[in-house]
Design a protein around this motif. Structure first.
Motif, PDB file in Angstrom:
ATOM      1  N   PHE A  11       0.853  -1.190   0.000  1.00 10.52           N
ATOM      2  CA  PHE A  11       0.000   0.000   0.000  1.00 10.52           C
ATOM      3  C   PHE A  11       0.886   1.235   0.000  1.00 10.52           C
ATOM      4  O   PHE A  11       1.860   1.300   0.740  1.00 10.52           O
ATOM      5  N   GLN A  12       0.519   2.218  -0.810  1.00  8.96           N
ATOM      6  CA  GLN A  12       1.288   3.458  -0.849  1.00  8.96           C
ATOM      7  C   GLN A  12       0.968   4.282   0.375  1.00  8.96           C
ATOM      8  O   GLN A  12      -0.202   4.497   0.708  1.00  8.96           O
ATOM      9  N   ALA A  13       2.028   4.721   1.053  1.00  6.11           N
ATOM     10  CA  ALA A  13       1.874   5.575   2.224  1.00  6.11           C
ATOM     11  C   ALA A  13       2.533   6.918   1.920  1.00  6.11           C
ATOM     12  O   ALA A  13       3.715   6.955   1.583  1.00  6.11           O
ATOM     13  N   PRO A  14       1.791   8.010   2.020  1.00  6.19           N
ATOM     14  CA  PRO A  14       2.356   9.310   1.673  1.00  6.19           C
ATOM     15  C   PRO A  14       3.488   9.713   2.622  1.00  6.19           C
ATOM     16  O   PRO A  14       3.380   9.562   3.831  1.00  6.19           O
ATOM     17  N   ALA A  15       4.574  10.207   2.041  1.00  3.84           N
ATOM     18  CA  ALA A  15       5.718  10.787   2.761  1.00  3.84           C
ATOM     19  C   ALA A  15       6.518   9.801   3.613  1.00  3.84           C
ATOM     20  O   ALA A  15       7.374  10.217   4.373  1.00  3.84           O
ATOM     21  N   VAL A  16       6.230   8.516   3.530  1.00  2.00           N
ATOM     22  CA  VAL A  16       7.004   7.500   4.253  1.00  2.00           C
ATOM     23  C   VAL A  16       7.147   6.274   3.364  1.00  2.00           C
ATOM     24  O   VAL A  16       6.639   6.233   2.250  1.00  2.00           O
ATOM     25  N   GLU A  17       7.810   5.253   3.875  1.00  2.00           N
ATOM     26  CA  GLU A  17       7.916   4.004   3.109  1.00  2.00           C
ATOM     27  C   GLU A  17       6.540   3.389   2.906  1.00  2.00           C
ATOM     28  O   GLU A  17       5.643   3.582   3.725  1.00  2.00           O
ATOM     29  N   ASP A  18       6.413   2.620   1.836  1.00  2.00           N
ATOM     30  CA  ASP A  18       5.146   1.929   1.578  1.00  2.00           C
ATOM     31  C   ASP A  18       4.855   0.939   2.693  1.00  2.00           C
ATOM     32  O   ASP A  18       5.761   0.401   3.320  1.00  2.00           O
ATOM     33  N   ASP A  19       3.571   0.732   2.968  1.00  2.00           N
ATOM     34  CA  ASP A  19       3.138  -0.274   3.945  1.00  2.00           C
ATOM     35  C   ASP A  19       3.046  -1.617   3.241  1.00  2.00           C
ATOM     36  O   ASP A  19       2.487  -1.706   2.144  1.00  2.00           O
TER      37      ASP A  19
END
Length: 76
Positions: A11-19
């Motif tokens: 899952f794309q996580a804004p401003a951090v690494e992807d989940d």
């Protein structure tokens, strides 16, 4: 049809690494007839087709599950 035991949902996580969530095949099938996969907590649930198409499923009330960017088969 022989479906994989495990998938990794990204899952794309804004401003951090992807989940990344690992889900395991259950003995249930979804509305499309494909297996339902869920994480250890049972909160993240998805029906995954034989072509890797993902349909996220709500596991409780008031959920709005996001669609992952990618579903990767994991070899066990």
């Amino acid at each position: 049809m022989n479906y994989p035991e495990l998938y990794e949902l990204v899952f794309q996580a804004p401003a951090v690494e992807d989940d990344v969530v690992i889900v395991r095949r259950t003995d249930r099938a979804g509305a499309g007839g494909y297996p339902i996969y869920e994480d250890e907590s049972g909160i993240v649930r998805a029906e995954i087709s034989d072509r890797g198409e993902v349909r996220m499923l709500a596991s409780g009330g008031h959920q709005a599950p996001r669609t992952p960017l990618l579903a990767r088969r994991l070899v066990t």
